[in-house]
Design an enzyme around this catalytic site. Structure first.
Site, mmCIF file in Angstrom:
data_model
loop_
_atom_site.group_PDB
_atom_site.id
_atom_site.type_symbol
_atom_site.label_atom_id
_atom_site.label_comp_id
_atom_site.label_asym_id
_atom_site.label_seq_id
_atom_site.Cartn_x
_atom_site.Cartn_y
_atom_site.Cartn_z
ATOM 1 N N VAL A 60 0.814 -1.229 0.000
ATOM 2 C CA VAL A 60 0.000 0.000 0.000
ATOM 3 C C VAL A 60 0.846 1.278 0.000
ATOM 4 C CG1 VAL A 60 -2.045 -1.022 1.075
ATOM 5 C CG2 VAL A 60 -0.266 -0.017 2.536
ATOM 6 N N TYR A 152 4.523 5.192 15.174
ATOM 7 C CA TYR A 152 3.241 4.502 14.965
ATOM 8 C C TYR A 152 2.079 5.381 15.433
ATOM 9 C CZ TYR A 152 -0.424 0.972 15.631
ATOM 10 O OH TYR A 152 -1.607 0.271 15.588
ATOM 11 N N ALA A 154 1.994 8.582 15.763
ATOM 12 C CA ALA A 154 1.834 9.726 14.848
ATOM 13 C C ALA A 154 1.081 9.298 13.590
ATOM 14 C CB ALA A 154 3.201 10.300 14.481
ATOM 15 N N LYS A 156 -1.109 6.876 13.318
ATOM 16 C CA LYS A 156 -2.506 6.539 13.622
ATOM 17 C C LYS A 156 -3.320 7.791 13.931
ATOM 18 C CE LYS A 156 -2.212 2.523 12.545
ATOM 19 N NZ LYS A 156 -3.152 1.784 11.699
#
Ligand code: NAP
Length: 254
Positions: A60, A152, A154, A156
């Protein structure tokens, strides 16, 4: 639910749970992950329960891969109704040990990957005249913090900034953009953090258990439903009450 659904990170954990639950309601699901073998195994498992699922390999964080993913859904299922941006990674590194490459890797997959997935699917969602985007964020970042996961967290929290503006931009096309915020859910990724982490987390959750992937999947299913058509830019926390206690003391008498 006669809908075409893309689930990124659909080969394992929460994404696999989302794919399984959506397929059990009649959706046609495209499962996406980097490891094709694992994604195909998850799709085969769904088909063995009479669900409709196919798999493909895509990263992705790659614009090209996201374009191929959207094309595959159109080719196989005739369009895209629902996109679950769930792919994510959570390697841990304390700030003093974290370097720019660690930061970029997490932000590229979790945050840029969400943007690229939505961007690639947007023309098809618009063409349908209705659409649902459900992002898997986390309690970590939007509500809580945890040592080792500043990048992580930041990423989310960034996903929530993203959905709020995307929700406004896409409202005229009848496309909603919402997020689920899982607490600690028992997945392959969390199992890899080890039994000590899992035991400590269990003790911090008022319901005294980690969540199941179905706990998250049913919240995603609601946000993706026709009935949730007037809800956009919002979040559902799925955490067994983990964010509620003011301190450990609040849990000691349970
Ligand atoms: P997991 O068990 O490690 O599964 C992660 C999935 O994402 C796999 O299918 C993985 O497949 C895929 N993936 C990873 N990087 C990718 C990439 N660059 N492109 C495409 N697919 C990719 O993780 P999980 O625990 O289910 O977590 C899923 C999501 O929930 C993540 O966004 C995570 O941040 C969020 N979340 C989880 C928890 C929890 O307690 N489990 C809590 C809060 C939030 P490949 O490795 O083959 O690509």
């Amino acid at each position: 639910m006669d809908r075409s659904v893309i689930v990124t990170g659909g080969s394992k954990g929460i994404g696999k749970g989302i794919a399984r639950v959506f397929a059990s309601k009649g959706a046609k699901v495209l499962l996406v992950a980097r490891d094709l073998k694992q994604a195909e195994a998850a799709a085969a498992e769904i088909r063995s329960r009479n669900g409709s699922a196919i798999a493909m390999a895509a990263d992705v964080s790659s614009e090209k891969d996201c374009a191929k993913m959207a094309e595959a859904a159109v080719e196989r299922y005739g369009g895209i109704d629902i996109v679950c941006c769930n792919a994510g990674i959570f390697p841990a590194a304390k700030l003093e040990d974290m370097n720019a490459a660690d930061w970029d890797e997490v932000l590229d997959v979790n945050l840029k990957g969400t943007f690229l997935t939505v961007k690639a699917c947007l023309p098809e969602l618009k063409a349908r005249g209705r659409g649902r985007i459900v992002v898997t964020s986390s309690i970590t970042g939007p509500i809580t913090g945890y040592p080792g996961w500043s990048h992580y967290a930041a990423s989310k929290a960034g996903q929530l900034g993203f959905i709020r503006t995307a929700a406004i931009e896409l409202a005229p096309y009848n496309i909603t953009v919402n997020a689920v915020l899982p607490g600690n859910i028992l997945t392959e990724g969390v199992e890899a953090l080890g039994p000590e982490y899992i035991a400590r987390m269990r003790s911090a959750i008022p319901m005294r258990r980690l969540g199941s992937v179905e706990d998250v999947a049913y919240a995603a299913l609601f946000l993706a439903s026709d009935e949730a058509g007037f809800i956009s830019g919002q979040t559902i926390v799925v955490d067994g009450g983990q964010v509620l206690p003011e301190s450990h003391m609040a849990l000691e008498d349970l």
